[in-house]
Design an enzyme around this catalytic site. Structure first.
Site, PDB file in Angstrom:
ATOM      1  N   GLY A  14      -6.710  69.063  58.603  1.00  0.00           N
ATOM      2  CA  GLY A  14      -6.927  69.341  60.016  1.00  0.00           C
ATOM      3  C   GLY A  14      -6.715  70.816  60.329  1.00  0.00           C
ATOM      4  N   ASN A  49     -12.271  68.872  59.730  1.00  0.00           N
ATOM      5  CA  ASN A  49     -11.445  68.105  60.662  1.00  0.00           C
ATOM      6  C   ASN A  49     -10.732  69.095  61.573  1.00  0.00           C
ATOM      7  OD1 ASN A  49      -8.693  66.962  61.485  1.00  0.00           O
ATOM      8  ND2 ASN A  49      -9.743  65.128  60.764  1.00  0.00           N
ATOM      9  N   CYS A  96      -3.661  62.868  66.331  1.00  0.00           N
ATOM     10  CA  CYS A  96      -2.525  63.241  65.485  1.00  0.00           C
ATOM     11  C   CYS A  96      -1.233  62.878  66.203  1.00  0.00           C
ATOM     12  CB  CYS A  96      -2.523  64.725  65.166  1.00  0.00           C
ATOM     13  SG  CYS A  96      -1.038  65.213  64.261  1.00  0.00           S
ATOM     14  N   ASN A  98      -6.432  56.556  62.671  1.00  0.00           N
ATOM     15  CA  ASN A  98      -5.397  57.511  62.327  1.00  0.00           C
ATOM     16  C   ASN A  98      -4.109  56.705  62.124  1.00  0.00           C
ATOM     17  OD1 ASN A  98      -3.752  59.855  62.092  1.00  0.00           O
ATOM     18  ND2 ASN A  98      -5.149  60.986  63.418  1.00  0.00           N
ATOM     19  N   THR A  99      -3.006  57.373  61.881  1.00  0.00           N
ATOM     20  CA  THR A  99      -1.772  56.645  61.559  1.00  0.00           C
ATOM     21  C   THR A  99      -1.163  55.967  62.783  1.00  0.00           C
ATOM     22  OG1 THR A  99      -0.584  58.711  61.828  1.00  0.00           O
ATOM     23  CG2 THR A  99      -1.184  58.075  59.587  1.00  0.00           C
TER      24      THR A  99
END
Lengths: 305, 259
Positions: free
Chosen positions: A49, A102, A132, A194-195
């Site tokens: 990123g 990214n 994020c 994403n996480t």
């Protein structure tokens, strides 16, 4: 060398020789992994990123092992977009693989500036991180509401003609609604998940294991969540979906593709075995040969009850 | 080849102290490429993350690497239960920067704290009688590698916190004594950060070059995931360097410690 003839996928106007792409943040800018295999074996690479200027990221510890997974809180450490364009992109573009930039910003202007800079390069695609979980003033604030996701999609869309793929957060009530908001503002694709925001505490010290206190959960532990969300999003939008979240084997790749993903990113599994992307590609090739199918035929092929 | 991923047999394994194991792996291609101060990243079945372990011995002729590790949790416990003849999956040799070895006739002081001792053995073997090795441990039951250090030809000074083996006290006390007697050309250190911080101050005050090997929780081990950072100074600015790729060995003046 894997026979990739059955694995080709056209995704948001870009041809991938196979659908396996190392996920952003797990693969640097690719160079480190050339010791293991040529980057041309990969369908593409989603690079680390990148923000408008250099970021140091969070203090360590930045990683914690969890049952069937891991937490991370890197905090978008990166050398900045100008460095990426001048030093990393030209090299990557010689590697015969799709290069996905990214990007992340702490405000709308930063997203716009980065996208405008990338528009003038030969990068193949832009993945926009609005998810994020590790940066206080950034990304995730936009990714958790339809309005925020729409706002950033619109800004990036107007700044570039490159294919734009919005990377979505699972830390939301309805990820399908967020995906629809991105589609409505002209996103060419979405990638997810994403996480998942998580936390561990060292009970001896009372301190969180991560210096950032909280971090993003990834690995096999999140795979069923990823499959579910890919399935919901694929049913909600008409743009292609890139699936990720705990994919560790070719069987996982088939599963998430059946849920509706036409491109697959592989992340945490690379830490366990750096060969994972290549092993998955080999497995997919064998799967297609045995079943005498083209891989793209299985996208969304799940037969729900 | 800089590093590779492969599956190799364990040819020797034994317990050398309480919860500390000594393992030799036959991996000729890795041993051929390995340098002093590097590490291996070992996969443990059932665990997501590999365990980074420093290299304690490199035998390029026999094609073996020796590692010594302490059981710190479930992963290293599982690793300690492997036996001779079983296979391990390693990514190695890793570490973009190992210890820089000067000419053999230079004077070196080599300091290891606890499980920070194993990576120091190849340095001692390089300098031989021109080295002083200062090893520190909690107590007698944690002492390792003393015979190996003696066989290297180096002068050895053993310290334990409680005096149950060698002299009572910290390695920094022994270093202070050494520095009073003779100024070495270089100091090498690996161990807990409180120890490293003090040694770096001592080296600076004495005007002696110092290299330290750092440890941090790690992900990929090759520089791709950026998790294993340590605070350093680069070009006058604070930079979060990566232990796996930028280190694990750093010059003393690069390293910043938390207050």
């Amino acid at each position: 060398m894997t026979d990739m003839t059955r694995l080709g996928i056209d995704f948001a106007g870009v041809h991938f020789k196979n659908p396996i792409v190392p996920a952003s943040g797990t693969f640097g800018y690719g160079k480190e992994f050339e010791e293991f295999y040529p980057l041309s074996e990969l369908g593409g690479i989603s690079v680390k990123g990148t923000t408008g200027s250099r970021r140091n990221g969070n203090l360590p510890p930045r990683i914690a092992e969890t049952p069937s997974g891991m937490l991370n809180s890197v905090g978008l450490q990166n050398p900045g977009i100008d460095h990426f364009i001048a030093e990393e992109l030209p090299y990557l573009k010689t590697k015969d693989t799709v290069v996905i930039a990214n990007i992340a910003g702490s405000d709308a202007d930063e997203y716009r500036t980065i996208a405008e800079k990338l528009d003038k390069t030969d990068v193949d695609m832009i993945e926009v991180n609005i998810s994020c979980p590790n940066v206080k003033a950034g990304g995730a604030a936009f990714g958790v509401s339809c309005d925020g996701a729409a706002q950033i999609t619109k800004i990036v869309r107007s700044a570039t003609k490159k294919p734009v793929m919005m990377k979505l957060s699972p830390n939301v009530t309805s990820i399908a609604d967020i995906a629809k908001a991105c589609e409505a503002e002209g996103a060419d694709a979405v990638s997810l998940i994403n996480t998942l925001l998580g936390m561990r505490i060292d009970i001896r010290t009372g301190r969180p294991v991560l210096h950032n206190n909280v971090g993003g959960l990834s690995g096999p532990a999140v795979f069923p969540v990823a499959v579910r969300m890919v399935w919901q999003v694929a049913n909600a939008v008409n743009i292609p979906v890139c699936g990720m979240g705990g994919v560790s084997s070719w069987e996982d790749a088939v599963e998430i593709m059946m849920a509706g993903a036409s491109l697959v990113q592989v992340g945490a599994a690379i830490f366990n075995d750096p060969m994972t992307p290549v092993k998955i590609t080999e497995g997919l090739s064998e799967y297609c040969r045995t079943k005498d199918i083209m891989l793209k035929d299985i996208v969304g092929a799940v037969k729900p009850w | 080849m800089k590093y590779t991923q492969g599956i190799y047999p364990i040819i020797r394994k034994k317990a050398v102290a309480a919860e500390i194991y000594d393992m030799t792996i036959s991996c000729p291609d890795v041993a051929a490429a390995a340098m002093c101060g590097q590490f291996v990243n070992i996969k443990v079945d059932g665990f997501m993350l590999r365990r980074p372990i420093s290299i304690c011995g490199i035998d390029k002729e026999k094609g073996t690497l020796r590692i010594i590790f302490e059981v710190r949790g479930k992963g290293t416990k599982a690793l300690s239960q492997l036996s001779e003849g079983q296979l391990v999956d390693i990514v190695a040799p890793l570490g973009g920067r190992g210890f820089e070895l000067l000419e053999k006739d230079k004077k070196a002081v080599i300091i290891g704290g606890g499980i920070g001792n194993p990576p120091m053995l190849p340095i001692a073997q390089h300098y031989g009688k021109n080295a002083v090795v200062i090893s520190g441990f909690r107590n007698a039951s944690a002492v390792i590698l003393q015979q190996d250090f003696k066989e290297s030809g180096a002068e050895t000074i053993l310290c334990t916190d409680d005096g149950s083996a060698g002299r009572k006290g910290f390695v920094t006390d022994a270093l202070a004594d050494c520095l009073k007697k003779e100024k070495p050309d270089i100091i090498y250190a690996c161990g807990p950060s409180v120890m490293l911080k003090r040694i770096i101050e001592q080296a600076k005050n004495a005007g002696v070059r110092c290299q330290v090997s750092l440890e941090e929780r790690m992900g990929c081990g090759v520089g791709g995931c950026l998790v294993c950072v340590c605070r350093t100074i680069r070009d006058g600015e604070e930079y979060y360097a990566h232990v796996c790729k930028d280190g694990p060995v750093f010059e003393a003046e690069e390293v910043l410690f938390d207050d």
